[in-house]
Design a protein around this motif. Structure first.
Motif, PDB file in Angstrom:
ATOM      1  N   HIS A 326      67.206  69.737 -29.544  1.00  0.00           N
ATOM      2  CA  HIS A 326      68.476  70.207 -30.111  1.00  0.00           C
ATOM      3  C   HIS A 326      68.611  71.728 -30.004  1.00  0.00           C
ATOM      4  O   HIS A 326      69.722  72.248 -29.938  1.00  0.00           O
ATOM      5  N   GLY A 327      67.479  72.432 -29.957  1.00  0.00           N
ATOM      6  CA  GLY A 327      67.542  73.882 -29.853  1.00  0.00           C
ATOM      7  C   GLY A 327      67.975  74.389 -28.495  1.00  0.00           C
ATOM      8  O   GLY A 327      68.292  75.584 -28.346  1.00  0.00           O
ATOM      9  N   GLY A 328      67.992  73.531 -27.491  1.00  0.00           N
ATOM     10  CA  GLY A 328      68.342  73.974 -26.136  1.00  0.00           C
ATOM     11  C   GLY A 328      69.674  73.476 -25.628  1.00  0.00           C
ATOM     12  O   GLY A 328      70.050  73.782 -24.484  1.00  0.00           O
ATOM     13  N   ILE A 329      70.416  72.727 -26.453  1.00  0.00           N
ATOM     14  CA  ILE A 329      71.668  72.132 -25.981  1.00  0.00           C
ATOM     15  C   ILE A 329      72.671  73.203 -25.557  1.00  0.00           C
ATOM     16  O   ILE A 329      73.259  73.135 -24.468  1.00  0.00           O
ATOM     17  N   ILE A 330      72.895  74.187 -26.404  1.00  0.00           N
ATOM     18  CA  ILE A 330      73.875  75.230 -26.074  1.00  0.00           C
ATOM     19  C   ILE A 330      73.432  76.010 -24.839  1.00  0.00           C
ATOM     20  O   ILE A 330      74.235  76.325 -23.955  1.00  0.00           O
TER      21      ILE A 330
END
Length: 402
Positions: A326-330
């Protein structure tokens, strides 16, 4: 239609047990209800704080991490006792190998994809940051970066909590070996860790005025060790038969409600000094009856039922992958996410998180879990902790007499 409150109370017992007291002590292969549901709740709180709520409410994600830490301390310590009960010793090498196989595959794949994308975009790569993630000192490095005004180049910010957990995995089995698997000695050790951690937080604030306004204390392992130790404390309590009356109280509705009220009340105090010192202790203690209740009791049967629904358990099973990705989605999809309306942007961030996490779980994590099962404990391999003969029966009153 009116329902007699007495009938309602009978249909919702406040102190019934989901696991019989005789089955509380750890055993190999034992299924623990609601743990996957708790993992699901924790990771959803993290997603809520990081992806959905405004930045002023990001603290809700900290509660999710606290639950993660508590469950980790409880489960890993319980596995120690289960192995000691079955084989009479703890195989240190096998434990570390299982941790490596459990944690690294997903981490390697995530970093490989992130580094590939960063290289393709012509961006910089800080190899020291990458090393800090792989060797689990990222929590210290990112806390230092905040103090000096730096920021990470890669989307690895959320991975600091993995460092805190890994440091627990490193030292907890050594403590178990030194204490010869004694539940009472381990209980005393967890109490000492909780007290020492609280004192250390106050000491940091005393010698470094203003540190409470940073994330230094929040992210350092030595100042967050009690968040995991409280889970280990509960794992020790259920091993000691004369202390089962304490566990029964903690598993009841009264303790659950008190814990919930104390936990919510702790958020009402907004003072940074309190938040970085005593609040961690208060919240850790408040979460113990909540964990104990849904695992060993049924303070609110509908909650136990919810935590054990298929979809909830599934989210719990993939929670590690969800947390990592989730920390790399953006970072991975920023080129088109920001062109969309806010509500659609948030929906797609959540959807992409679960799609990548599911792919990661089934393609990487599950095969690695099968490999982990091949790492068997054998008395002849690796360093071991041999339990004292009287400690092989971990529920015996004799085990706490010494």
């Amino acid at each position: 239609m009116l329902i007699d409150s007495r009938l309602l109370r009978k249909s919702l017992p406040s102190d019934s047990l989901s696991i019989a007291a005789n089955d509380w002590p750890a055993r190999s292969g034992q299924t623990i209800p609601s743990l996957d549901g708790l993992r699901a709740g924790s990771v959803m709180l993290v997603l809520l704080g990081h992806l959905i709520l405004p930045s002023s409410m990001i603290g809700i994600s900290a509660l999710g991490l606290d639950v993660f830490f508590l469950v980790s301390g409880f489960l890993i310590t319980r596995l120690f006792f289960a192995e000691a009960r079955e084989s009479g010793h703890l195989n240190l090498r096998a434990f570390y190998l299982r941790r490596i196989v459990r944690l690294y595959p997903v981490l390697f794949v995530y970093l490989a994809i992130v580094l590939t994308v960063q290289t393709a975009r012509g961006g910089d790569i800080n190899t020291f940051e990458v090393s800090s993630v792989l060797f689990y000192f990222w929590n210290y490095l990112t806390a230092h970066q905040e103090i000096v005004g730096d920021s990470s180049i890669l989307p690895i910010g959320v991975l600091w909590s993995l460092s805190v957990e890994e440091h627990f995995y490193l030292f907890a089995p050594l403590a178990f070996i030194c204490l010869r698997g004694s539940p009472l000695a381990m209980l005393r050790a967890t109490l000492a860790v909780c007290a020492a951690t609280l004192l250390l937080r106050y000491l940091y604030c005393f010698i470094w005025p203003g540190i409470e306004k940073t994330l230094w204390i929040y992210r350092h392992s030595e100042t967050r060790a009690d968040s995991i130790a409280y889970g280990a404390m509960l794992a020790c309590l259920v091993q000691i038969n004369p202390y089962h009356h304490i566990v029964k109280f903690l598993a009841g509705r009264t303790a659950f409600v008190i814990g919930t009220m104390v936990l919510l009340s702790s958020y009402a105090i907004r003072d940074p000094y309190f938040q970085n010192t005593l609040r961690f202790t208060i919240q850790g203690l408040a979460l113990i009856p909540m964990l104990c209740g849904v695992v060993f009791g049924q303070p609110f049967p509908f909650l136990n039922s919810l935590l054990n629904q298929f979809i909830v358990r599934w989210i719990g099973q993939i929670s590690y992958s969800v947390y990592v990705w989730h920390g790399g989605i953006i970072f991975l999809f920023s080129w088109w996410l920001f062109q969309l309306p806010n509500f659609l942007n948030l929906f797609l961030q959540l959807a992409l998180t679960f799609v990548l996490a599911a792919c990661s779980y089934y393609v990487v994590e599950r095969p690695a879990l099968k490999l982990r099962k091949l790492v068997r404990t054998s008395p002849s391999s690796g360093k071991t902790a041999t339990a004292a003969p009287e400690l092989c029966d971990l529920t015996s009153p004799k085990s706490i007499a010494g």
